[in-house]
Design an enzyme around this catalytic site. Structure first.
Site, mmCIF file in Angstrom:
data_model
loop_
_atom_site.group_PDB
_atom_site.id
_atom_site.type_symbol
_atom_site.label_atom_id
_atom_site.label_comp_id
_atom_site.label_asym_id
_atom_site.label_seq_id
_atom_site.Cartn_x
_atom_site.Cartn_y
_atom_site.Cartn_z
ATOM 1 N N SER A 194 0.850 -1.179 0.000
ATOM 2 C CA SER A 194 0.000 0.000 0.000
ATOM 3 C C SER A 194 0.896 1.243 0.000
ATOM 4 O O SER A 194 1.931 1.270 -0.654
ATOM 5 C CB SER A 194 -0.927 -0.036 1.224
ATOM 6 O OG SER A 194 -1.769 1.091 1.247
ATOM 7 N N TYR A 238 -5.070 7.942 -6.251
ATOM 8 C CA TYR A 238 -4.047 6.974 -5.832
ATOM 9 C C TYR A 238 -4.305 6.537 -4.395
ATOM 10 O O TYR A 238 -4.285 5.338 -4.081
ATOM 11 C CB TYR A 238 -2.660 7.592 -5.964
ATOM 12 C CG TYR A 238 -1.546 6.700 -5.454
ATOM 13 C CD1 TYR A 238 -1.174 5.559 -6.156
ATOM 14 C CD2 TYR A 238 -0.869 6.993 -4.273
ATOM 15 C CE1 TYR A 238 -0.152 4.733 -5.699
ATOM 16 C CE2 TYR A 238 0.152 6.181 -3.806
ATOM 17 C CZ TYR A 238 0.504 5.053 -4.526
ATOM 18 O OH TYR A 238 1.513 4.229 -4.059
ATOM 19 N N LYS A 248 -5.260 2.650 -2.738
ATOM 20 C CA LYS A 248 -4.562 1.995 -1.628
ATOM 21 C C LYS A 248 -5.497 1.785 -0.439
ATOM 22 O O LYS A 248 -5.415 0.762 0.258
ATOM 23 C CB LYS A 248 -3.337 2.815 -1.223
ATOM 24 C CG LYS A 248 -2.265 2.898 -2.313
ATOM 25 C CD LYS A 248 -1.837 1.518 -2.786
ATOM 26 C CE LYS A 248 -0.697 1.560 -3.788
ATOM 27 N NZ LYS A 248 -0.294 0.203 -4.244
#
Length: 276
Positions: free
Chosen positions: A133, A147, A151
């Site tokens: 992650s 983004y 994660k």
């Protein structure tokens, strides 16, 4: 000797981890979209390295990699979902196609890899899945919303996965690195084509950040690789592993701020219950 399958090994953390795993005497299926970037690793470890092309958005290619890995080494003991890339844009600026490809790679690519290895891990009642992650999932910088969302999605899925497979002898670990000295900004970072002036002081600053910080990150990928190996070899591995002083400090600051806000609004939260 364990057999590892690592995605995204062409550069950065994935490459450092592949080299460390092999140096410690394990088997490793090392993958990248361009398998030619892995030739040096394969040459250095001809008996224990299997270098294969893999685009994690291609399910047929995933199936082929798993089949070739079984033929060469048997079942996969450790899966590391490292393949992925960054994307910078204000939420309003992002192109829909860009966002969908980002999720297909960072989230659904990892999901498909997990589903591909789990049948053997369940049969063996053993295995370890590590999902790479980012501290971005916690700090959620302006300009990195999509983004960070990929994660955060991966972390949420990992938490449920752990509860499902831990009773079967399978471990799950989320790794949240901070900034490591890789070429992530140079090779694995994209941006939206659109820039809106109103976001110049928020997302706009994030867009320019890689121009100044690239190459000066404090994290050492080789040390991160050793830390990940220590996690896998631990008899009681963590679910969440935060790597890097910057990540640890940021994690602590976010946790403190969230607890303070929870306490500040506690009375309102409690007021929503049914009385009597």
């Amino acid at each position: 000797m364990a057999t590892w399958l690592i995605t995204g090994c062409s550069t950065g953390l994935g490459r450092a981890l592949a080299q460390a795993v092999l140096a410690h005497g394990h088997n490793a299926v090392v993958t990248a979209r361009n398998a030619a970037t892995l030739q040096e690793i394969a040459d250095d470890f001809p008996d224990t390295a299997l270098a294969l092309p893999l685009d994690v958005t291609d399910r047929e290619q995933i199936s082929s990699v798993i089949q070739q890995a079984r033929m060469r080494f048997g079942a996969i003991d450790v899966l590391v979902n490292n393949a992925g890339y960054g994307y910078r844009a204000a939420v309003e600026e992002a192109d829909d196609a860009d966002v969908r490809l980002l999720f297909d790679t960072n989230v659904f690519g990892a999901v498909d890899m997990i589903k591909a290895v789990l049948p053997d891990m369940r049969a063996n009642r053993a295995g370890h899945i590590l999902n790479i992650s980012s501290i971005g999932a916690r700090i959620k910088p302006a300009g990195s919303g999509y983004y960070s969302a990929t994660k955060a999605a991966l972390e949420g899925l990992s938490g449920s996965l752990q509860k499902e497979v831990q009773p079967l002898g399978i471990n799950v670990t989320v790794v949240e690195p901070g900034a490591f000295r890789t070429d992530f900004a140079g090779r694995s970072l994209t941006q939206s084509a659109t820039a809106i002036g109103d976001y110049a002081e928020t997302a706009g600053k994030r867009r320019k950040e890689h121009d100044t910080v690239h190459g000066s990150q404090s994290g050492d990928p080789a040390k991160a690789a050793e830390a990940i190996m220590a996690i896998v070899e631990s008899p009681n591995p963590p679910f969440l592993a935060v790597l890097g002083k910057d990540a640890c400090d940021a994690f602590a600051a976010v946790a403190q701020a969230e607890r303070a806000e929870l306490d500040q609004w506690r009375d309102l939260s409690l007021s929503t219950g049914i009385e009597g």
